[in-house]
Design a protein around this motif. Structure first.
Motif, mmCIF file in Angstrom:
data_model
loop_
_atom_site.group_PDB
_atom_site.id
_atom_site.type_symbol
_atom_site.label_atom_id
_atom_site.label_comp_id
_atom_site.label_asym_id
_atom_site.label_seq_id
_atom_site.Cartn_x
_atom_site.Cartn_y
_atom_site.Cartn_z
ATOM 1 N N LEU A 1 0.891 -1.774 -0.366
ATOM 2 C CA LEU A 1 -0.036 0.329 0.072
ATOM 3 C C LEU A 1 0.929 1.316 0.345
ATOM 4 C CD1 LEU A 1 -0.089 1.392 3.294
ATOM 5 C CD2 LEU A 1 -2.022 -0.654 3.855
ATOM 6 N N ILE A 2 0.693 2.804 0.223
ATOM 7 C CA ILE A 2 0.841 3.451 0.075
ATOM 8 C C ILE A 2 0.407 4.058 1.325
ATOM 9 C CG2 ILE A 2 0.919 5.866 -0.917
ATOM 10 C CD1 ILE A 2 2.525 3.740 -2.127
ATOM 11 N N HIS B 1 -9.306 -2.136 -9.605
ATOM 12 C CA HIS B 1 -9.322 -1.923 -8.196
ATOM 13 C C HIS B 1 -7.804 -0.866 -7.774
ATOM 14 C CE1 HIS B 1 -11.748 -5.159 -7.532
ATOM 15 N NE2 HIS B 1 -12.570 -4.359 -6.914
ATOM 16 N N PHE B 2 -8.209 0.254 -7.294
ATOM 17 C CA PHE B 2 -7.231 1.120 -7.053
ATOM 18 C C PHE B 2 -6.258 0.879 -5.614
ATOM 19 C CE2 PHE B 2 -5.943 5.310 -8.259
ATOM 20 C CZ PHE B 2 -5.541 6.141 -7.380
ATOM 21 N N THR B 3 -5.329 1.009 -5.768
ATOM 22 C CA THR B 3 -3.909 1.286 -4.898
ATOM 23 C C THR B 3 -4.762 1.406 -3.545
ATOM 24 O OG1 THR B 3 -2.006 0.695 -6.336
ATOM 25 C CG2 THR B 3 -1.751 1.304 -4.121
ATOM 26 N N THR B 4 -4.440 0.346 -2.735
ATOM 27 C CA THR B 4 -4.705 0.907 -1.158
ATOM 28 C C THR B 4 -4.177 1.835 -0.686
ATOM 29 O OG1 THR B 4 -5.419 -1.088 -1.042
ATOM 30 C CG2 THR B 4 -5.250 -0.303 1.101
ATOM 31 N N PHE B 5 -4.889 2.847 0.086
ATOM 32 C CA PHE B 5 -3.841 3.678 0.558
ATOM 33 C C PHE B 5 -4.351 3.666 2.267
ATOM 34 C CE2 PHE B 5 -3.293 5.232 -3.351
ATOM 35 C CZ PHE B 5 -2.923 6.189 -3.489
ATOM 36 N N ASN C 1 -8.233 3.931 3.318
ATOM 37 C CA ASN C 1 -8.661 3.608 2.450
ATOM 38 C C ASN C 1 -8.146 2.629 1.622
ATOM 39 O OD1 ASN C 1 -9.865 4.364 -0.271
ATOM 40 N ND2 ASN C 1 -9.473 5.512 -1.320
ATOM 41 N N ARG C 2 -8.741 1.472 1.389
ATOM 42 C CA ARG C 2 -8.319 0.395 0.995
ATOM 43 C C ARG C 2 -8.984 -0.196 -0.473
ATOM 44 N NH1 ARG C 2 -9.765 -6.006 3.868
ATOM 45 N NH2 ARG C 2 -7.038 -6.590 2.770
ATOM 46 N N GLY C 3 -8.682 -0.595 -1.167
ATOM 47 C CA GLY C 3 -8.432 -0.938 -2.412
ATOM 48 C C GLY C 3 -8.090 -2.259 -3.100
ATOM 49 N N ALA C 4 -7.013 -2.367 -3.543
ATOM 50 C CA ALA C 4 -6.759 -3.857 -4.417
ATOM 51 C C ALA C 4 -6.518 -5.020 -3.555
ATOM 52 C CB ALA C 4 -5.838 -2.745 -5.579
ATOM 53 N N THR D 1 -3.946 -5.781 7.082
ATOM 54 C CA THR D 1 -4.829 -6.303 6.632
ATOM 55 C C THR D 1 -5.750 -7.915 6.253
ATOM 56 O OG1 THR D 1 -4.419 -6.014 4.533
ATOM 57 C CG2 THR D 1 -4.268 -4.032 5.151
ATOM 58 N N ALA D 2 -4.923 -8.538 6.047
ATOM 59 C CA ALA D 2 -4.879 -9.814 5.600
ATOM 60 C C ALA D 2 -6.656 -10.643 6.904
ATOM 61 C CB ALA D 2 -4.348 -11.099 5.789
#
Length: 318
Positions: A11-12, A86-90, A106-109, A135-136
């Motif tokens: 993530l970023i 899906h956008f990269t998670t931030f 902001n959870r995404g891919a 996050t898993a």
């Protein structure tokens, strides 16, 4: 040489650099690649190890940056998937003056790494599988893939490494679920790394001493509880030992735990052992001393990835 596989989130981190500002008031942000298993993979590669990263990011500028950064360290990214949907998670973070964090996730891919995605992983190439939960343990395809890989790895006789990476801002209302899932992985792991806060949380005990007693009952493998400048508590075979760290002037503690884990796994991969409890106390002391050095040195730089660029196995001999 065999290799290590790290699975979990990439993530970023968007870090607000306006001291004491809320996210709504903050105007300046520093963009940093992150995610606990991603950091561990980078640390292993920086030390000279062979490592793969299994994660999912968006097929966007941020996901591509994550891939490029991992490649620059020498991490094998053939199992890092770029998602068109899906956008990269931030993770947006601001540190308030009272020490609290203003946080928006902001959870995404990362949530969409699926069992189908991990089918291409050839476990014959891997000696160690590292699960860095973060996050898993949240709902999503990643959770299903995570448990599936644990089952496959155990059946294949791989060494299992686990770091719970508890984040209160993610699991505040899901704490029981986090504890229950952590217990499953602690019971399966050959090596587990926890902070002192995580040890007490997961064992539901009020003191580190009580938590350690419980972990000696739970863990069939080896566990390490990192204690910052106080060093690391090593537990195995019904006993514990405290192994010192090195004195430093810390700049930023971000990524120190991931550097510690990366250094342990790098050394274990070099040894190519099948049963970690068969290593002697002297061997484990050397491994943890070196890992303490890696964690401490990481604290001397701002940001995990920047710190890892200064990591090498040469620090083990200094």
């Amino acid at each position: 040489m065999m290799s290590v596989l790290c699975i979990g989130e990439a993530l970023i981190d968007m870090i607000c650099t306006d001291k004491g500002s809320t996210l709504s008031a903050g105007e300046n942000f520093l963009k940093k690649p992150g995610g606990a298993p991603t950091n561990v993979a980078a640390a292993i590669a920086a030390l000279g190890g062979e490592v793969y990263l299994s994660a999912k990011v968006g097929n966007d500028p941020f996901g591509k940056q994550l891939q490029e950064v991992m490649n620059s360290f020498g991490v094998n990214t053939q199992h890092l998937h770029l998602d068109d949907h899906h956008f990269t998670t931030f993770a947006f973070v601001s540190l308030m003056l009272d020490g609290e964090r203003d946080f928006v996730f902001n959870r995404g891919a990362d949530a969409h790494l699926s069992m189908e995605d991990i089918k291409s992983i050839d476990l014959e190439q891997q000696q160690i599988i590292h699960f860095g939960s973060a996050t898993a343990f949240l709902d999503g395809q990643l959770k299903e893939a995570y448990y599936h890989l644990l089952k496959e790895a155990k059946a294949s006789g791989k060494l299992i490494s686990f770091d719970p990476n508890y984040r209160h801002l993610l699991f505040a209302d899901k704490q029981d679920s986090f504890i229950q899932q952590s217990m499953i992985f602690l019971q399966q792991a050959d090596f587990a790394k926890l902070s002192d806060e995580e040890a007490m949380l997961i064992t539901r005990t009020p003191t580190l001493a009580k938590a350690t007693e419980r972990l000696l009952e739970i863990c069939r493998g080896v566990f390490a509880i990192t204690l910052g400048k106080e060093g690391t508590l090593l537990g195995m075979k019904g006993k514990t030992w405290n192994i010192s760290s090195i004195p430093i002037k810390p700049t930023d503690t971000t990524g120190a735990g991931d550097a510690f884990v990366g250094a342990v796994l790098y050394q274990l991969d070099q040894l190519q052992v099948k049963d970690l409890v068969q290593l002697s106390l002297d061997e484990w002391t050397k491994i943890i001393l070196n890992a303490n050095k890696a964690g401490a040195r990481t604290c001397e730089y701002m940001g995990a990835m920047e710190a890892f660029r200064h990591l090498s196995s040469a620090i083990f001999t200094n």
